[in-house]
Design a protein around this motif. Structure first.
Motif, PDB file in Angstrom:
ATOM      1  N   ARG A 106      -4.011   2.007  -3.010  1.00  0.00           N
ATOM      2  CA  ARG A 106      -3.882   0.565  -3.203  1.00  0.00           C
ATOM      3  C   ARG A 106      -3.878   0.129  -4.659  1.00  0.00           C
ATOM      4  O   ARG A 106      -3.339  -0.924  -5.004  1.00  0.00           O
ATOM      5  CB  ARG A 106      -5.049  -0.153  -2.504  1.00  0.00           C
ATOM      6  N   VAL A 121       0.866  -1.179   0.000  1.00  0.00           N
ATOM      7  CA  VAL A 121       0.000   0.000   0.000  1.00  0.00           C
ATOM      8  C   VAL A 121       0.903   1.229   0.000  1.00  0.00           C
ATOM      9  O   VAL A 121       1.943   1.231   0.644  1.00  0.00           O
ATOM     10  CB  VAL A 121      -0.844   0.090   1.299  1.00  0.00           C
ATOM     11  N   THR A 167      -3.195  -1.754   6.611  1.00  0.00           N
ATOM     12  CA  THR A 167      -3.629  -0.408   6.959  1.00  0.00           C
ATOM     13  C   THR A 167      -4.317  -0.393   8.316  1.00  0.00           C
ATOM     14  O   THR A 167      -4.034   0.452   9.161  1.00  0.00           O
ATOM     15  CB  THR A 167      -4.580   0.132   5.872  1.00  0.00           C
ATOM     16  N   GLN A 197      -3.536  -5.681   1.904  1.00  0.00           N
ATOM     17  CA  GLN A 197      -3.517  -4.215   1.936  1.00  0.00           C
ATOM     18  C   GLN A 197      -4.428  -3.692   3.036  1.00  0.00           C
ATOM     19  O   GLN A 197      -4.042  -2.849   3.839  1.00  0.00           O
ATOM     20  CB  GLN A 197      -3.969  -3.661   0.586  1.00  0.00           C
TER      21      GLN A 197
END
Lengths: 452, 452
Positions: free
Chosen positions: A288, A269, B340, B336
């Motif tokens: 992303r 990311v 995060t 991803q």
């Protein structure tokens, strides 16, 4: 911020969001008033930037500055762009030079000249000087506001200097000691000064100094500061002359941002500028989508490999069943190696010079792991399907694990060697690469063992 | 440690390793003598623990203590086990109470009582008190050696207290202010004291204090300390009474260890106790094999799913070609989201209470990503193979990305809710889970669209 306070902030954020959507500024102001500065900071991290800008205007002036200084540079950048010119100019003038440069790094280049014009001559010179150092160097993050002393000065004279700089200096707790050519010859702590007699000489009290060169990577200098628990690290130019200091709290801020970037990149990311909850969905998608596309394009390699071996597949459909398991295990082994080596590089435990050591360790580790998994795979696949299939699975696991660990361990070093963030060759990237290689190995072994 | 110094250390490590293998202690000692303390620390991080123990005995006594204090707790633990009893007892007695508890946490439980017996009564009580706090709480990491002042005391009286504690206190730069019941009512900095007149009252100078409760998670307290750039955070018991302080350098050490653990777990590796280069291969294997086995067992799900749909596969071998690409993309999207959200949890930006907000953001983000990739997949697969296949690929990408982002975003929150490290549901774990789900979705869509 205790868990209860955090919950209050979460509720306040929801309430303020609703009030602002109804344009009820008085109501929002009433919710805001009883909150402490840290609570307002958390609040800003939960609101959209438009709401945060309105809220910011509702704060009393002194409080507004305190809140602004505690925000992350990314949030500061977004807020500055959402506020009016006049508001920003005042704010900018009141910041510390190092915070100011950090903020400028987060803004579009066109904004900088306008903001710099609002500063006094002296402040502008300080700031422009720092902007001259390379991006990501410690020169852009250090503070130019320090107090120094000399080896021939007495404790009393040094204390007088300290008292004179209480309001302006970034720290007075660790003082760089310089010679007549402004070269750093040691450091002395305020604690040492307080324990000494007034006429003692600094030269007799000072310790050897850790230092950093102004062009050095900011992360490396910050890591050294926290690793040795230094309250301030002197920063010198190419001729060993003192040009700034890095305080431990600024070092911790730098490391927080670097760790966030590394964590994001390892997961494939792009790092977010602001907190997760305050980032709009379109920015999440943007952070992303690039990597997903790159990886998906990379993954078309696997389609091509399978296409090449389609005849083999059609002949023995059972081979298709193990594809996800084999490439998954390869990917995992590669990720493990990459994660370990990336972290060791970040901590300075490993350098690109250690490439052969790392390779030899990863080949051996990967082979051991492959042997363990391979024996297990051989036994299970052999029992459930047939022994020939078991043999293919077992041998493939040994080969794939060895290759994956080696590739995974080498990638971060390769990145560092070409001066790219080692975390950029993220785990998803390694997975994709290892997937295609693993499939080729699988089908070559299958053809050899099964004779097809 | 500049790059040149690091290179020197790497060379010194190689030389010393050779000399020790030839039992040439005098030679090793000669290489060791010119090195600075930081260089010796780096050196220890590159040697096997057996070599490090021999080297450690070659150091002069005062230098040995300095080196020992700068080592990571994991290395300290290994070294203590490799040294003789008498050497360790002296070392242990000279450590700070907080460093001592950290070291004990790294040692087998059987070693602790023996080491504690070597301490003076007072030191033993301090250490045992801290050992009484829960594992991972800030109570085990704080320092019990602090200087306090009171609101009614003058600056002169407070300065006298500071001078009396210069040798023993963990820090004298930030002082907790307590009332008669030892409750924290504020903090005052030495800088504020130096800027005030001798007869000024502390009550007029002090600021509001950030605090932490002794049972609070060490990482949360450390994060607060660095986030607000506090030189020291007062730690209180359940009745708000001061029991210790956390200094910013100790906060940075805690965060370094926590970040290393998070980074390792996210890559599916158990954290290493020591630096990568000094860890024996068998320990590297052990740190990885458990997760690899768990994940491989999880991946047998994919074999079963494929087995179920074997008839469909045999009918249309072309479907097999896209398996790695589809599950790879799903795994990446899940990683991803997990990356995060895990980082946001670690920074305290998101709490488990935000579960619905996170879910709604991830569903939307995943859907947008799926739509973009799906359109592309539809076009490419449609052009190269046929439009029916393109439709299957496109629809699968939309569904898989949406599911993967949602699952990836929820996993860390679920872990936190059941009080497990969010990084434990590592990226490889999510990949494996998403792989099996993705395959089911793929074949269901294929059967519906192609009517097989």
């Amino acid at each position: 911020m205790t868990p209860t306070q955090l919950q209050n902030v979460a509720e306040a954020a929801d309430t303020i969001g609703q009030l602002l959507s109804q344009n009820d500024l008085a109501g929002a102001s009433a919710v805001l008033t009883p909150l402490t500065v840290p609570e307002v900071v958390e609040l800003v991290d939960r609101l959209s930037i438009e709401d945060a800008a309105i809220l910011y205007r509702l704060l009393a002036k002194g409080r507004a500055l305190e809140v602004f200084e505690a925000l992350s540079p990314g949030t500061q950048g977004d807020l500055v762009q959402a506020l009016r010119n006049a508001e920003v100019t005042t704010l900018f003038a009141e910041m510390d030079p190092d915070d100011r440069v950090w903020l400028l790094d987060e803004l579009p280049a066109s904004v900088a000249p306008r903001l710099l014009r609002g500063l006094t001559r002296q402040e502008r010179d300080l700031t422009s000087g720092m902007l001259g150092y390379p991006q990501d160097s410690i020169g852009r993050r250090m503070s130019p506001e320090f107090v120094t002393t000399h080896p021939q000065l007495t404790v009393a004279a040094t204390m007088a200097r300290v008292r004179g700089a209480l309001d302006s200096a970034e720290t007075v707790y660790t003082l760089p000691v310089t010679d007549h050519g402004r070269r750093v010859v040691g450091v002395v702590s305020l604690r040492d000064l307080m324990g000494a007699t007034d006429d003692a000489l600094i030269g007799d009290l000072m310790h050897e100094a850790h230092i950093a060169v102004v062009s050095e990577d900011a992360e490396t200098a910050a890591r050294r500061t926290t690793d040795y628990g230094l309250l301030a690290l002197p920063i010198v130019d190419g001729e060993d002359r003192l040009v700034g200091i890095l305080t431990i709290d600024d070092a911790a801020r730098i490391l927080k941002q670097e760790e966030s970037e590394d964590a994001a990149r390892q997961g494939g990311v792009e790092p977010l500028r602001r907190s997760y909850l305050s980032t709009p969905i379109r920015r999440l998608v943007r952070s992303r989508v690039i990597w997903l596309l790159v990886l998906a394009v990379g993954a078309t390699l696997t389609v091509q490999v399978l296409d090449t071996f389609e005849a083999t597949l059609a002949q023995m459909t059972v081979l298709a069943l193990f594809v996800p398991l084999l490439i998954g295990t390869g990917g995992n082994t590669g990720n493990q190696a990459a994660t370990t080596v990336t972290r060791s590089l970040a901590l300075g435990e490993v350098t690109p010079r250690d490439v052969l050591k790392v390779l030899s360790r990863e080949v051996r580790t990967g082979f051991c792991l492959g042997l363990l998994l391979g024996l297990l795979g051989f036994a299970i696949a052999g029992l459930v399907y047939e022994w020939h299939v078991g043999l293919v699975i077992g041998l493939t696991l040994v080969a794939v694990c060895t290759v994956a660990a080696s590739v995974g361990g080498m990638m971060p070093l390769a990145a560092r060697a070409i001066r790219v963030d080692p975390a950029v060759f993220s785990n998803p990237f390694i997975t994709t690469f290892v997937d295609a290689t693993g499939l080729v190995i699988y089908f070559l072994i299958a053809k050899a063992v099964l004779g097809i």
